[in-house]
Design an enzyme around this catalytic site. Sequence first.
Site, PDB file in Angstrom:
ATOM      1  N   ASP A 193     -95.287 -17.316  18.995  1.00 43.31           N
ATOM      2  CA  ASP A 193     -94.474 -16.529  18.071  1.00 43.31           C
ATOM      3  C   ASP A 193     -93.485 -17.444  17.357  1.00 43.31           C
ATOM      4  OD1 ASP A 193     -92.935 -14.579  16.837  1.00 43.31           O
ATOM      5  OD2 ASP A 193     -92.115 -13.747  18.704  1.00 43.31           O
ATOM      6  N   MET A 214     -83.523  -7.390  19.119  1.00 44.04           N
ATOM      7  CA  MET A 214     -82.459  -8.394  19.259  1.00 44.04           C
ATOM      8  C   MET A 214     -81.117  -7.678  19.390  1.00 44.04           C
ATOM      9  SD  MET A 214     -83.596 -11.214  16.434  1.00 44.04           S
ATOM     10  CE  MET A 214     -85.325 -11.536  16.051  1.00 44.04           C
ATOM     11  N   HIS A 222     -96.079  -6.110  16.775  1.00 45.89           N
ATOM     12  CA  HIS A 222     -95.030  -6.831  17.491  1.00 45.89           C
ATOM     13  C   HIS A 222     -93.667  -6.321  17.030  1.00 45.89           C
ATOM     14  CE1 HIS A 222     -93.587 -10.460  19.648  1.00 45.89           C
ATOM     15  NE2 HIS A 222     -92.688 -10.580  18.687  1.00 45.89           N
ATOM     16  N   PHE A 243     -84.676 -15.134  14.218  1.00 42.33           N
ATOM     17  CA  PHE A 243     -84.966 -14.819  12.816  1.00 42.33           C
ATOM     18  C   PHE A 243     -86.432 -15.066  12.489  1.00 42.33           C
ATOM     19  CE2 PHE A 243     -80.559 -16.016  13.221  1.00 42.33           C
ATOM     20  CZ  PHE A 243     -79.906 -15.001  12.539  1.00 42.33           C
ATOM     21  N   MET A 252     -85.441  -9.649  22.995  1.00 48.81           N
ATOM     22  CA  MET A 252     -84.563 -10.828  22.943  1.00 48.81           C
ATOM     23  C   MET A 252     -83.154 -10.314  23.207  1.00 48.81           C
ATOM     24  SD  MET A 252     -86.420 -12.615  19.720  1.00 48.81           S
ATOM     25  CE  MET A 252     -87.222 -11.079  19.303  1.00 48.81           C
ATOM     26  N   ASP A 295     -89.660  -6.836  17.387  1.00 41.65           N
ATOM     27  CA  ASP A 295     -88.630  -7.794  17.787  1.00 41.65           C
ATOM     28  C   ASP A 295     -87.299  -7.093  18.006  1.00 41.65           C
ATOM     29  OD1 ASP A 295     -89.897 -10.424  17.791  1.00 41.65           O
ATOM     30  OD2 ASP A 295     -90.277 -10.015  15.662  1.00 41.65           O
ATOM     31  N   HIS A 352     -90.988  -7.255  22.117  1.00 40.79           N
ATOM     32  CA  HIS A 352     -90.394  -8.547  22.487  1.00 40.79           C
ATOM     33  C   HIS A 352     -88.882  -8.382  22.594  1.00 40.79           C
ATOM     34  CE1 HIS A 352     -89.740 -13.007  21.028  1.00 40.79           C
ATOM     35  NE2 HIS A 352     -89.343 -12.823  22.276  1.00 40.79           N
ATOM     36  N   MET A 363     -92.359 -19.345  22.627  1.00 42.30           N
ATOM     37  CA  MET A 363     -91.697 -19.327  21.312  1.00 42.30           C
ATOM     38  C   MET A 363     -91.923 -20.663  20.612  1.00 42.30           C
ATOM     39  SD  MET A 363     -90.433 -16.350  20.888  1.00 42.30           S
ATOM     40  CE  MET A 363     -89.695 -16.717  19.288  1.00 42.30           C
ATOM     41  N   SER A 397     -95.646  -9.056  13.199  1.00 39.94           N
ATOM     42  CA  SER A 397     -94.261  -8.705  13.509  1.00 39.94           C
ATOM     43  C   SER A 397     -93.702  -7.833  12.396  1.00 39.94           C
ATOM     44  CB  SER A 397     -93.418  -9.969  13.643  1.00 39.94           C
ATOM     45  OG  SER A 397     -92.047  -9.588  13.664  1.00 39.94           O
TER      46      SER A 397
HETATM   47  C1  DX5 Z   1     -88.349 -14.573  15.970  1.00 37.58           C
HETATM   48  C2  DX5 Z   1     -89.221 -13.391  16.303  1.00 37.58           C
HETATM   49  C3  DX5 Z   1     -90.549 -13.453  15.639  1.00 37.58           C
HETATM   50  C4  DX5 Z   1     -90.509 -13.375  14.141  1.00 37.58           C
HETATM   51  C5  DX5 Z   1     -91.684 -14.160  13.637  1.00 37.58           C
HETATM   52  O1  DX5 Z   1     -87.213 -14.551  16.773  1.00 37.58           O
HETATM   53  O2  DX5 Z   1     -89.439 -13.314  17.702  1.00 37.58           O
HETATM   54  O3  DX5 Z   1     -91.436 -12.472  16.150  1.00 37.58           O
HETATM   55  O4  DX5 Z   1     -90.568 -12.083  13.625  1.00 37.58           O
HETATM   56  O5  DX5 Z   1     -91.610 -14.280  12.272  1.00 37.58           O
HETATM   57  P1  DX5 Z   1     -92.408 -15.397  11.469  1.00 37.58           P
HETATM   58  O6  DX5 Z   1     -93.867 -15.208  11.778  1.00 37.58           O
HETATM   59  O7  DX5 Z   1     -92.055 -15.098  10.056  1.00 37.58           O
HETATM   60  O8  DX5 Z   1     -91.895 -16.721  11.952  1.00 37.58           O
HETATM   61 ZN    ZN Z   2     -91.090 -11.961  18.430  1.00 41.25          ZN
END
Ligand code: DX5
Ligand code: ZN
Length: 214
Positions: free
Chosen positions: A175, A38, A34, A147, A69, A36, A67, A141, A9
């Site tokens: 994840d 948001m 990956h 975060f 969100m 993320d 991904h 998840m 990620s």
């Molecule tokens: C969380 C994200 C993850 C995050 C994972 O909401 O979807 O992809 O970046 O980070 P780690 O591996 O540090 O938990």
């Molecule tokens: Zn993610």
Amino acid sequence: MSNVIISPSILSADFANLERDIKRAEKAGADWLHIDVMDGHFVPNITIGVPVTASVKKAATVPLDVHLMIENPEKYVEPFVKAGADILTFHYEAVESDEKISELISYIKSFGIKAGMSIKPKTPAEVCYKFLNELDMLLVMTVEPGFGGQKFMENCAQKVRLIREQNSGIIIQVDGGINAETGKICKDYGANSLVAGNYIYKSEDIEQAIRSLK
Ligand code: DX5
Ligand code: ZN
């Protein structure tokens, strides 16, 4: 060594040195990257959007695993496809009906890319069973989305086993809080794709970190 797909990620990368950190992960054996996304509504945080994804695409050679969100994921499918997404994952909780979920899966696949759906920690595994034959990937998840750097929840990973019993061919990704130890737990439950942010990017030796997840 297994056939597990490792997707670092980039949320845990250095955004001022994103190209360097993309290349570093690829050189270290990353299978996907990956991303993320948001929106500050579906989750409380705001991170990466379409323009940054397009820039990542220019620097990357491996597939982009995006991904979402976000609320109203259907509105952003085309922009993210144009930005270079190869796998586009939306959240079950962000779509209002089962009918709309099926439509969204078909719509994503109509662009010739892979469609994924994700479930949050409190969402039971059963809700996704009816979509497993339509989906390319199911993302479980293992932390509350929003975060990086949170603690892995094993009770969420147990959903992987239930989903794997339903479908042997689908990619099941996990994840949140993944490291060598928690990644092994998830693989034992039947996961074949691991996302890791902090574990990979904050490690001294990225190559060793990725190898330890395989
Ligand atoms: C969380 C994200 C993850 C995050 C994972 O909401 O979807 O992809 O970046 O980070 P780690 O591996 O540090 O938990
Ligand atoms: Zn993610």
